[in-house]
Design an enzyme around this catalytic site. Sequence first.
Site, PDB file in Angstrom:
ATOM      1  N   ARG A   5       0.831  -1.202   0.000  1.00 43.14           N
ATOM      2  CA  ARG A   5       0.000   0.000   0.000  1.00 43.14           C
ATOM      3  C   ARG A   5       0.875   1.266   0.000  1.00 43.14           C
ATOM      4  NH1 ARG A   5      -3.896  -0.521   4.555  1.00 43.14           N
ATOM      5  NH2 ARG A   5      -4.590  -2.408   3.501  1.00 43.14           N
ATOM      6  N   ARG A   9      -2.955   6.876   0.413  1.00 43.59           N
ATOM      7  CA  ARG A   9      -3.383   8.122   1.054  1.00 43.59           C
ATOM      8  C   ARG A   9      -2.299   8.812   1.864  1.00 43.59           C
ATOM      9  NH1 ARG A   9      -8.570   5.807   3.943  1.00 43.59           N
ATOM     10  NH2 ARG A   9      -7.249   3.957   3.882  1.00 43.59           N
ATOM     11  N   ARG A  18      -5.963  11.785  -7.215  1.00 41.68           N
ATOM     12  CA  ARG A  18      -7.244  11.087  -7.131  1.00 41.68           C
ATOM     13  C   ARG A  18      -8.405  11.998  -6.777  1.00 41.68           C
ATOM     14  NH1 ARG A  18      -9.094   6.585  -3.636  1.00 41.68           N
ATOM     15  NH2 ARG A  18     -11.002   7.526  -4.399  1.00 41.68           N
ATOM     16  N   ASP A  54      -7.100  -2.747  -6.580  1.00 37.24           N
ATOM     17  CA  ASP A  54      -7.855  -3.130  -5.384  1.00 37.24           C
ATOM     18  C   ASP A  54      -8.272  -4.584  -5.531  1.00 37.24           C
ATOM     19  OD1 ASP A  54      -9.397  -1.887  -2.867  1.00 37.24           O
ATOM     20  OD2 ASP A  54     -10.692  -3.366  -3.835  1.00 37.24           O
ATOM     21  N   TYR A 132     -15.878 -11.466   0.768  1.00 36.88           N
ATOM     22  CA  TYR A 132     -16.591 -10.239   0.432  1.00 36.88           C
ATOM     23  C   TYR A 132     -17.915 -10.550  -0.261  1.00 36.88           C
ATOM     24  CZ  TYR A 132     -12.981  -6.767   1.560  1.00 36.88           C
ATOM     25  OH  TYR A 132     -12.109  -5.935   2.218  1.00 36.88           O
TER      26      TYR A 132
END
Length: 322
Positions: A5, A9, A18, A54, A132
């Site tokens: 990652r 962010r 983004r 993702d 999921y």
Amino acid sequence: MWFMRQAGRSLPEYRAARAGTAMLEACLTPELASEITLQPVRRHDVDAAIFFSDIVVPLKLAGVDVEIKPGVGPVMGAPVRTADDVARLRDLGPLTAERLAPVSEGVALTVDALGTTPLIGFAGAPFTLAAYLVEGGPSRDHLAARTLMHADPATWAALTEWAADVTGAFLRAQVLAGASAAQLFDSWAGSLGLANYTAHVAPASARALASVADLGVRKVHFGTGTSELLVAMRDVGADVVGVDYRLPLDEANRRLGGSSPLQGNIDPALLAAPWPVLEAHVRDVVARGAAAPGHVVNLGHGVPPETDPDVLTRVVRLVHAI
């Protein structure tokens, strides 16, 4: 050394790139996904890029109704819990080259820009995708998925087989477009015991990794909370075993018989600690990793969003100096 990652962010340039773009849209816009992938390589001088994507991107490409809700995570339009539900997934058809084109294009752009720096392909493992789908979204205990595994093992097997084919095609497309290695990421496998993992998960993970077995790239297998599963995760076809922050690397190496290169396992929580504390921890991780036949230095999970990017750069310099 690279960070899981690492394109995210924590980087102000990521947030700027983004701005106004939804996560899945960013992943499927080749130029944007490539730019985001390149940002941490430029900033931190890491030794590899990992393609910005993702876990649920292959589901989206296959036609599954899924969106990533800010502050929540991936949410399905409807859960998948019956044989009929799985049959409807199969009716969506395979992940063709045409469907995968945005990913292939993004990888090719990135490889061209990276030059001699390798790119790692990325895909979610079948169990995590299936969890999921069954839960309909994020879950703390994956109770519905684990229930289906035992209550209807045939439907569970069909679901994980479908997930393996979808995520395997996604991983293969990245390697064919130029990725030099492949990582299979099993976020939720740590919710399982060894017997259940071996019986109900390992076959699908092996099927997913087999999708790139003929392409001559190294395969990394990583999960969180999987200290008791490391041997089983290696044995599905992994060349390198990722270890989270819970288990020291010398102990992981012992459990794996001293024969597998390792990846890991700096504790992400210590990125916010005073530098002397973090430095001592990094040096300890590197020292323990020396017991293994190879060590890709990384975190024991992803970079927290609030991490100071300058700290990451300093960690890379420290590891390179060691």
